[in-house]
Design an enzyme around this catalytic site. Sequence first.
Site, PDB file in Angstrom:
ATOM      1  N   GLU A 128       0.802  -1.301   0.176  1.00 53.97           N
ATOM      2  CA  GLU A 128       0.122   0.089  -0.015  1.00 53.97           C
ATOM      3  C   GLU A 128       0.835   1.280   0.130  1.00 53.97           C
ATOM      4  OE1 GLU A 128      -2.871  -0.517   3.354  1.00 53.97           O
ATOM      5  OE2 GLU A 128      -4.115  -1.425   2.103  1.00 53.97           O
TER       6      GLU A 128
ATOM      7  N   GLU B 253      -6.878  -7.798  -0.521  1.00 61.07           N
ATOM      8  CA  GLU B 253      -7.123  -7.614   0.870  1.00 61.07           C
ATOM      9  C   GLU B 253      -8.696  -7.304   0.828  1.00 61.07           C
ATOM     10  OE1 GLU B 253      -5.128  -5.091   3.563  1.00 61.07           O
ATOM     11  OE2 GLU B 253      -3.187  -5.827   2.709  1.00 61.07           O
TER      12      GLU B 253
HETATM   13  C1  GAL Z   1      -4.240  -2.675   5.106  1.00 64.07           C
HETATM   14  C2  GAL Z   1      -2.983  -3.107   5.306  1.00 64.07           C
HETATM   15  C3  GAL Z   1      -2.941  -4.425   6.141  1.00 64.07           C
HETATM   16  C4  GAL Z   1      -3.796  -4.259   7.296  1.00 64.07           C
HETATM   17  C5  GAL Z   1      -5.322  -3.979   6.834  1.00 64.07           C
HETATM   18  C6  GAL Z   1      -6.267  -3.862   7.917  1.00 64.07           C
HETATM   19  O1  GAL Z   1      -4.225  -1.067   5.036  1.00 64.07           O
HETATM   20  O2  GAL Z   1      -2.137  -3.300   4.002  1.00 64.07           O
HETATM   21  O3  GAL Z   1      -1.617  -4.711   6.454  1.00 64.07           O
HETATM   22  O4  GAL Z   1      -3.413  -3.440   7.966  1.00 64.07           O
HETATM   23  O5  GAL Z   1      -5.136  -2.716   6.219  1.00 64.07           O
HETATM   24  O6  GAL Z   1      -7.375  -3.732   7.588  1.00 64.07           O
END
Ligand code: GAL
Length: 665
Positions: free
Chosen positions: A143, A299
Amino acid sequence: MLWYGGDYNPEQWPREVWAEDVELMQRAGVTVVTVGVFSWAKLEPADGDFRFEWLDDVIDGLHAAGIGVDLATATASPPPWLTAAHPEVLAVDASGHRWSIGSRAHHNPTSPIFRRHADRLVSKIAERYAHHPALLAWHVGNEFGNEVPRDYGDESADAFRTWLRSRYGTIDQLNDAWGTAFWSQQYGSFDEIHPARVTPTFPNPSQALDYERFGSDMLLAAYRAEVAILRRANSAIPITTNFMGPFKPADYWAWAEEVDFVSDDCYPDPLDPEGHVYAALRRDLMRSLAGGKPWVLMEQATSAVNWRPVNGAKRPGQMRALSHQAIARGADGIMYFQWRQAARGAEKFHSAMLPAVGTDSRIWREVVQLGEELAALSDLAGAPVEQAPVAIVFDWESWWACEQGAMPARTDYLATITEWYTGLYELGVLVDFARPDDDLSRYRVVVAAATTVLSDAAAEALDRYVQQGGHLVATYLTGLVDPTARLLPGGPLGPLAATLGIRIEEIAPRAEGDALRERLGLSTDVRGEISGRVGVWAEVLHTIGATVVARYGPGDLAGHPAVTRRGHGQGLGWYVSAELDRPGREALLRIVLERADVAPASTPPAVELVRRGGLVFAINHGTAPVRLALAGHDVLSGLDVEHLELEPHGTAVVQPSPESSGAQA
Ligand code: GAL
C-alpha cells in the site's frame, strides 16, 4: 485457478502453529498466501545480518501442501536499527515534524539511505527465492503511500528540484507556469524552491499541483526500484503491489502501466447501507486500470476491521456476496488481511480467515464455503467481464486540483464521482472508468464530472467522442484550469464550451442549506424535463445552440438554464451546471441513457446482475429477500432453477438457459 488466501504472518507465532496453519489452509481451500509483508526485522535483525532459514521453512511447508506464495519484498516497514542509525530515513510531514518509530511505515521510501538498505534486502530475497517452485508472484512493499502519502523533508526537497528541472528546463519557464509574478514569488533558481510545506495562507496552486504529481511519481519510483531487482532475478514472475481503490496520493493510471497485474485492498464498511456500491465502484476502477484484464482482490476482511470508530461485523452472507461481486466484476482472486487473527499488536481486533475463537465459528464456516465455491468457479479465471456501456472519467490531476484551497467552493471529488456512479449502479448499468484523453469510442455514454483540469488533448478527445456519436455528460467544475492550474482562456470549459453549445459567464455557488438559500433569495431547485433540489454549485450560463433541459426555479437564477443538451456531429453533449440531488441525477441519467440506447435494469437498487464468462452473477445486497425471473443452472448450488429467490446477501451464479431473457424483479 482463482487465488484464494490472505496475508500470512507466521513470524507472529511459534513454529508449532505453522503446521496447523497449513493444514487448516488446505481445509479452507487456500491456494495462495502473501508472505513477508512486514518481515524485515525478522529477516535482517541487524544491519547486514540476514536470517532466511525460518522463511525457507515457511515457504517449503506451504509448497509441500500445494499452496502458492505471493512473496513480499518485506520493505513495507523498516526495522528500528535502521532508523536508529539513520534518523533521516524517517518521513517528515508538511510542518517539518519527523515521524517516530513504534507503528509502521514511518519512512520516506525514496530516501537514498532507505533505498540502499531496502534494495539490498530485496536483492537477497530475490536471489534466494526467485526460482522457488512455490513462487507465483512478487508483492512489492505494501500500500505505497498509505501511512505517509507525502514526504516534505530535505531529501525530498532536493528530489523535487530535480523533478522540476526536468519538467520545466529553465527557472523562467517555471516562473511563468506557476504564475510567480503574483505575491512576489518569483524564483531566481531551482535551489530556492521548497516542497509544498505549510504556509501562512494559500500556497501557489501550480506548485501544490506539481507537488502532488511529484509525490505520486516518488512513490512510484520506490516501487520501480524494487521491480528492477526482481525482474533481473527472474523475469517470468509477475509483479504487483496492492492498490487502495481510488487513493488520492497515487495516480494509479500511471501505476497500472507498471504492474503485471492490478491488485486491490478493499474494506467497505459493513454498517454502510451503500457499502456494496462503494465496493462495486472500486472493483470497476480496478478492472478499468487493468485495461479489462483480471485483477486480484488482495485484501478484504472476513468480518470487522479495527480502524473505524465503530467496527461493525459483516452479516451472515455479506462477505460471500462482496467476494462474488469482486469475481463478477473481474477479479481472479479473493484474498484477505489476514490468515490467522493476531493475538497481540495493533490489529488483534481485526477479523481474519481463522478467527481467534477457532474453527467453531460462522466466519470460519463461511471461509470454507467460499473456498469451495471459488474452486467450482475456477474456469472463470482469465474470462472478461461484459463490455460496460458507460464510462466515468476518473482523473487524479482533477482530484488534486479541485480540492485545493482558494476555489469557488469546497469540493469532494470522490464524493462527486461516487454520486454519478451510484446513480448508474442503481439503474443496473455497468460502468468503466477512463482517462479524459482516452479513446472513448466504445462507450455509449461518458460522464465527465468535475474534470477540473482540461488539457488540450482531453478537450479534443471529448469533442471527437461526441462528434462521432458519443453521449457526453459534463458537469460543473469541469475544465476550469489547464495542467499548470491556469484559468482556461475564454472561461470555464475552454474549447469544450463550443462542443456543448454554451457559455459560462459566472460561477455562483449557493449558500449551504436550503433554509439559508431561501432566506437569501437563492434558487433551490431546477424544473423542466427533470426536476430536483440543487446543492452548492451553480453557474450563470448562456446557451449558444444548446437546448435547455432544466431551468432554475424561483430565486436569483429563476429561469436561467441549469442543464443543457446539444447535438454535435452524431452525438449529444449534455451539461449539468447545477449540483443535482439524487432524484434529479437519476431522472437525468434515465433520459441520457434512453437517448443513448442503453437500457437500465429492472432489478431493485440493491440487487446487482453482472455477466462474466457466460455466467450471470446475481447478488442481493439488500436486507429483504428478492425473487428474480432468471432461469438456468445455478453453478453454486448445482441446481437447475426456474427463477431465483435471493435472501438478504444471497448470491447465485447462473448459467442462463437460452430462453431466459434476463432478470426481472
Ligand atoms: C491494510 C494493510 C494491512 C492491514 C489492513 C487492515 O491497509 O495493508 O496490512 O493493516 O489494512 O485492514
